[in-house]
Design an enzyme around this catalytic site. Structure first.
Site, PDB file in Angstrom:
ATOM      1  N   HIS A   3      32.907  57.438  39.836  1.00 21.64           N
ATOM      2  CA  HIS A   3      33.632  57.433  41.109  1.00 21.64           C
ATOM      3  C   HIS A   3      33.083  58.541  42.007  1.00 21.64           C
ATOM      4  O   HIS A   3      33.609  58.775  43.090  1.00 21.64           O
ATOM      5  CB  HIS A   3      35.126  57.698  40.890  1.00 21.64           C
ATOM      6  CG  HIS A   3      35.874  56.588  40.208  1.00 21.64           C
ATOM      7  ND1 HIS A   3      35.668  55.262  40.501  1.00 21.64           N
ATOM      8  CD2 HIS A   3      36.853  56.622  39.262  1.00 21.64           C
ATOM      9  CE1 HIS A   3      36.489  54.521  39.757  1.00 21.64           C
ATOM     10  NE2 HIS A   3      37.203  55.319  38.997  1.00 21.64           N
ATOM     11  N   ARG A  33      36.273  48.345  49.109  1.00 23.77           N
ATOM     12  CA  ARG A  33      37.365  47.384  49.248  1.00 23.77           C
ATOM     13  C   ARG A  33      38.179  47.739  50.481  1.00 23.77           C
ATOM     14  O   ARG A  33      38.144  48.901  50.943  1.00 23.77           O
ATOM     15  CB  ARG A  33      38.237  47.497  47.982  1.00 23.77           C
ATOM     16  CG  ARG A  33      39.305  46.471  47.848  1.00 23.77           C
ATOM     17  CD  ARG A  33      40.119  46.678  46.579  1.00 23.77           C
ATOM     18  NE  ARG A  33      40.989  45.545  46.370  1.00 23.77           N
ATOM     19  CZ  ARG A  33      41.898  45.457  45.418  1.00 23.77           C
ATOM     20  NH1 ARG A  33      42.048  46.451  44.550  1.00 23.77           N
ATOM     21  NH2 ARG A  33      42.649  44.385  45.297  1.00 23.77           N
ATOM     22  N   ARG A  77      45.604  44.181  37.271  1.00 16.92           N
ATOM     23  CA  ARG A  77      46.986  44.026  37.723  1.00 16.92           C
ATOM     24  C   ARG A  77      47.227  42.676  38.383  1.00 16.92           C
ATOM     25  O   ARG A  77      47.855  41.796  37.818  1.00 16.92           O
ATOM     26  CB  ARG A  77      47.335  45.185  38.691  1.00 16.92           C
ATOM     27  CG  ARG A  77      48.797  45.267  39.098  1.00 16.92           C
ATOM     28  CD  ARG A  77      49.010  46.348  40.143  1.00 16.92           C
ATOM     29  NE  ARG A  77      48.362  46.051  41.403  1.00 16.92           N
ATOM     30  CZ  ARG A  77      48.948  45.435  42.425  1.00 16.92           C
ATOM     31  NH1 ARG A  77      50.209  45.075  42.359  1.00 16.92           N
ATOM     32  NH2 ARG A  77      48.269  45.198  43.555  1.00 16.92           N
ATOM     33  N   TYR A  89      34.459  44.051  47.750  1.00 17.23           N
ATOM     34  CA  TYR A  89      35.321  43.310  46.827  1.00 17.23           C
ATOM     35  C   TYR A  89      35.694  41.948  47.425  1.00 17.23           C
ATOM     36  O   TYR A  89      35.627  40.921  46.748  1.00 17.23           O
ATOM     37  CB  TYR A  89      36.570  44.164  46.571  1.00 17.23           C
ATOM     38  CG  TYR A  89      37.599  43.584  45.631  1.00 17.23           C
ATOM     39  CD1 TYR A  89      37.559  43.879  44.274  1.00 17.23           C
ATOM     40  CD2 TYR A  89      38.651  42.791  46.108  1.00 17.23           C
ATOM     41  CE1 TYR A  89      38.532  43.374  43.401  1.00 17.23           C
ATOM     42  CE2 TYR A  89      39.614  42.290  45.260  1.00 17.23           C
ATOM     43  CZ  TYR A  89      39.558  42.572  43.909  1.00 17.23           C
ATOM     44  OH  TYR A  89      40.509  42.076  43.057  1.00 17.23           O
ATOM     45  N   GLY A 149      37.354  47.880  42.330  1.00 18.10           N
ATOM     46  CA  GLY A 149      36.663  46.833  41.588  1.00 18.10           C
ATOM     47  C   GLY A 149      35.758  47.347  40.482  1.00 18.10           C
ATOM     48  O   GLY A 149      34.836  46.651  40.055  1.00 18.10           O
ATOM     49  N   THR A 150      36.047  48.546  39.976  1.00 18.96           N
ATOM     50  CA  THR A 150      35.230  49.148  38.907  1.00 18.96           C
ATOM     51  C   THR A 150      35.221  48.266  37.658  1.00 18.96           C
ATOM     52  O   THR A 150      34.159  47.990  37.086  1.00 18.96           O
ATOM     53  CB  THR A 150      35.810  50.535  38.515  1.00 18.96           C
ATOM     54  OG1 THR A 150      36.288  51.180  39.684  1.00 18.96           O
ATOM     55  CG2 THR A 150      34.786  51.369  37.798  1.00 18.96           C
ATOM     56  N   THR A 151      36.399  47.841  37.241  1.00 13.23           N
ATOM     57  CA  THR A 151      36.526  47.042  36.022  1.00 13.23           C
ATOM     58  C   THR A 151      35.703  45.763  36.146  1.00 13.23           C
ATOM     59  O   THR A 151      35.002  45.357  35.219  1.00 13.23           O
ATOM     60  CB  THR A 151      38.016  46.681  35.804  1.00 13.23           C
ATOM     61  OG1 THR A 151      38.799  47.863  35.979  1.00 13.23           O
ATOM     62  CG2 THR A 151      38.261  46.099  34.431  1.00 13.23           C
ATOM     63  N   TRP A 152      35.787  45.155  37.301  1.00  9.77           N
ATOM     64  CA  TRP A 152      35.096  43.887  37.550  1.00  9.77           C
ATOM     65  C   TRP A 152      33.574  44.088  37.556  1.00  9.77           C
ATOM     66  O   TRP A 152      32.845  43.354  36.896  1.00  9.77           O
ATOM     67  CB  TRP A 152      35.588  43.319  38.888  1.00  9.77           C
ATOM     68  CG  TRP A 152      35.192  41.912  39.163  1.00  9.77           C
ATOM     69  CD1 TRP A 152      34.730  40.993  38.259  1.00  9.77           C
ATOM     70  CD2 TRP A 152      35.227  41.254  40.430  1.00  9.77           C
ATOM     71  NE1 TRP A 152      34.478  39.806  38.895  1.00  9.77           N
ATOM     72  CE2 TRP A 152      34.779  39.935  40.221  1.00  9.77           C
ATOM     73  CE3 TRP A 152      35.612  41.644  41.717  1.00  9.77           C
ATOM     74  CZ2 TRP A 152      34.687  39.007  41.253  1.00  9.77           C
ATOM     75  CZ3 TRP A 152      35.531  40.723  42.749  1.00  9.77           C
ATOM     76  CH2 TRP A 152      35.073  39.419  42.518  1.00  9.77           C
TER      77      TRP A 152
HETATM   78  P1  A3P Z   1      44.949  45.248  42.103  1.00  7.66           P
HETATM   79  O1  A3P Z   1      45.704  46.469  41.703  1.00  7.66           O
HETATM   80  O2  A3P Z   1      44.972  45.010  43.592  1.00  7.66           O
HETATM   81  O3  A3P Z   1      45.335  44.034  41.338  1.00  7.66           O
HETATM   82  P2  A3P Z   1      39.391  49.420  39.379  1.00  7.66           P
HETATM   83  O4  A3P Z   1      38.797  48.562  38.353  1.00  7.66           O
HETATM   84  O5  A3P Z   1      38.400  50.029  40.321  1.00  7.66           O
HETATM   85  O6  A3P Z   1      40.343  50.390  38.811  1.00  7.66           O
HETATM   86  O7  A3P Z   1      40.221  48.442  40.343  1.00  7.66           O
HETATM   87  C1  A3P Z   1      41.341  47.790  39.865  1.00  7.66           C
HETATM   88  C2  A3P Z   1      41.617  46.619  40.787  1.00  7.66           C
HETATM   89  O8  A3P Z   1      40.668  45.579  40.531  1.00  7.66           O
HETATM   90  C3  A3P Z   1      42.976  46.050  40.517  1.00  7.66           C
HETATM   91  O9  A3P Z   1      43.405  45.501  41.751  1.00  7.66           O
HETATM   92  C4  A3P Z   1      42.654  44.971  39.503  1.00  7.66           C
HETATM   93  O10 A3P Z   1      43.645  44.002  39.357  1.00  7.66           O
HETATM   94  C5  A3P Z   1      41.372  44.412  40.081  1.00  7.66           C
HETATM   95  N1  A3P Z   1      40.555  43.716  39.089  1.00  7.66           N
HETATM   96  C6  A3P Z   1      40.364  44.044  37.793  1.00  7.66           C
HETATM   97  N2  A3P Z   1      39.572  43.154  37.198  1.00  7.66           N
HETATM   98  C7  A3P Z   1      39.235  42.240  38.128  1.00  7.66           C
HETATM   99  C8  A3P Z   1      38.438  41.045  38.113  1.00  7.66           C
HETATM  100  N3  A3P Z   1      37.839  40.632  36.995  1.00  7.66           N
HETATM  101  N4  A3P Z   1      38.305  40.364  39.253  1.00  7.66           N
HETATM  102  C9  A3P Z   1      38.915  40.772  40.377  1.00  7.66           C
HETATM  103  N5  A3P Z   1      39.705  41.870  40.473  1.00  7.66           N
HETATM  104  C10 A3P Z   1      39.855  42.609  39.353  1.00  7.66           C
END
Ligand code: A3P
Length: 337
Positions: A147, A169, A303, A233, A88-91
């Site tokens: 990370h 997560r 994704r 998450y 959930g880094t991006t989020w």
């Molecule tokens: P999935 O591959 O299960 O879809 P990180 O950002 O740590 O690399 O994690 C990526 C995961 O967070 C991916 O999961 C991605 O789809 C999900 N993700 C990215 N943006 C998100 C958001 N705004 N809300 C919820 N999940 C999100």
């Protein structure tokens, strides 16, 4: 005084030179350059991983983490966003950026409508274009992602008392997400899912063992709740507004009653939601990193965004096995993942 500054500058440039050497010598061939050559290395994934203080790392990241140990200068108001990859880094980058900058930008013309969340908050140990000095140029209040396991934080950062948000997560979903990411990045050199499952279950994946990573932050969040906020998450997905309010309070910028009445937390949730971010062209086209053969597309970070997607990739038996491994590792700690 000038002598001290001169010596410090010299020390800094020596450290930078050391790091650049490690960075240059650390790629796929791994292990030829000092200081990485002393670390045990194991093959399995598209890139070998070194063992550095109980954690498996890509050689480049190990080199940077070593470099940060000697050079990183935290500020007391820094905010660290820590995650295990694919948790959930991006989020959390999008949420923390939006919350802390909400008096600067309007929702209708917000930077996140034009820039990927990964671009608005830099990683400490994954410098874009290898530029380690970039974070030094940022104005306070800096948002910095990592990370890094807590135990690998530079001493200066660990002792500065600045706030850290950690997101973990479900291990099965984290593995599935990692495997997809690895496939997108390494293409024909990536591993099949069964191999990924076995290596992950052993704790042999970049920045893992997974359970140790989570546990370190969990323990510290209990010991110092004002310093570390530990989030999951799945909880954030089921009650996003509640967690956005909690996040704002922890970050020292709580929503006022008026903001809550005006629905600002809901606006933050909407802007940073998976549906919104995945609908934006800026997050779906183009590359975030392009260095030699390494291409990381922006879309690789957004994704599916579902809880429980693991059922589409592993059998119930595999799921139970991984759950059992994680439970055993965390037995008696009070942490349930
Ligand atoms: P999935 O591959 O299960 O879809 P990180 O950002 O740590 O690399 O994690 C990526 C995961 O967070 C991916 O999961 C991605 O789809 C999900 N993700 C990215 N943006 C998100 C958001 N705004 N809300 C919820 N999940 C999100």
């Amino acid at each position: 005084m000038w002598r001290v500054e001169k010596v410090l500058r010299l020390e800094h440039s020596k450290a930078a030179e050391l790091w650049h050497t490690a960075w240059r010598e650390a790629p796929n061939s791994h292990g030829t350059g000092d200081p990485l050559s002393k670390l045990p290395t194991r093959e399995g994934w598209a890139q070998p991983l070194v063992l550095y203080k109980n954690y498996r790392l890509r050689p480049r990241f190990a080199a940077t983490i070593m470099h940060l140990q000697n050079t990183f200068e935290p500020r007391h108001d820094d905010i660290v966003l820590a995650t295990n990859p694919k948790c959930g880094t991006t989020w959390i980058k999008a949420l923390a950026f939006t919350i802390t900058n909400r008096f600067r930008y309007e929702f209708g013309n917000h930077p996140l409508l034009f820039r990927h969340p990964q671009e608005v908050v830099p990683f400490l140990e994954i410098p874009r274009d290898g530029d380690m000095t970039y974070v030094e140029t940022l104005p306070s209040l800096r948002l910095l992602a990592t990370h890094m396991p807590l135990s690998l934080f530079p001493d200066s950062l660990a002792s500065c008392g600045c706030r850290t948000v950690y997101v973990c997560r479900d291990s099965k979903d984290a593995l599935v997400s990692w495997w997809h990411f690895d496939k997108m990045v390494h293409r024909e050199h990536s591993v099949d899912f069964e191999a990924a499952f076995n290596m992950f279950s052993e704790g042999f994946t970049n920045y893992r063992p997974f359970w140790e990573h989570c546990l370190e932050y969990r323990r510290e969040s209990i010991a110092c709740p004002n310093r570390i906020l530990f989030l999951k998450y799945e909880d954030m997905m089921s009650e996003p507004v509640k967690y956005v309010i909690r996040l704002a309070t922890f970050l020292g910028v709580p929503f006022s009653n008026k903001e809550e009445e005006d629905g600002i937390p809901e606006e933050v949730v909407r802007l940073c939601s998976f549906d919104k971010l995945s609908s934006l062209d800026t997050n779906q086209t183009g590359d975030l990193i392009r260095r030699g053969n390494l291409i990381v597309e922006k879309s690789a970070f957004i994704r599916k965004g579902k809880v429980g997607d693991w059922v589409n990739h592993m059998s119930q038996e595999m799921g139970r096995k991984l759950d059992w491994i994680v439970e055993e590792k965390l037995k008696g700690t009070g942490l349930v993942l």
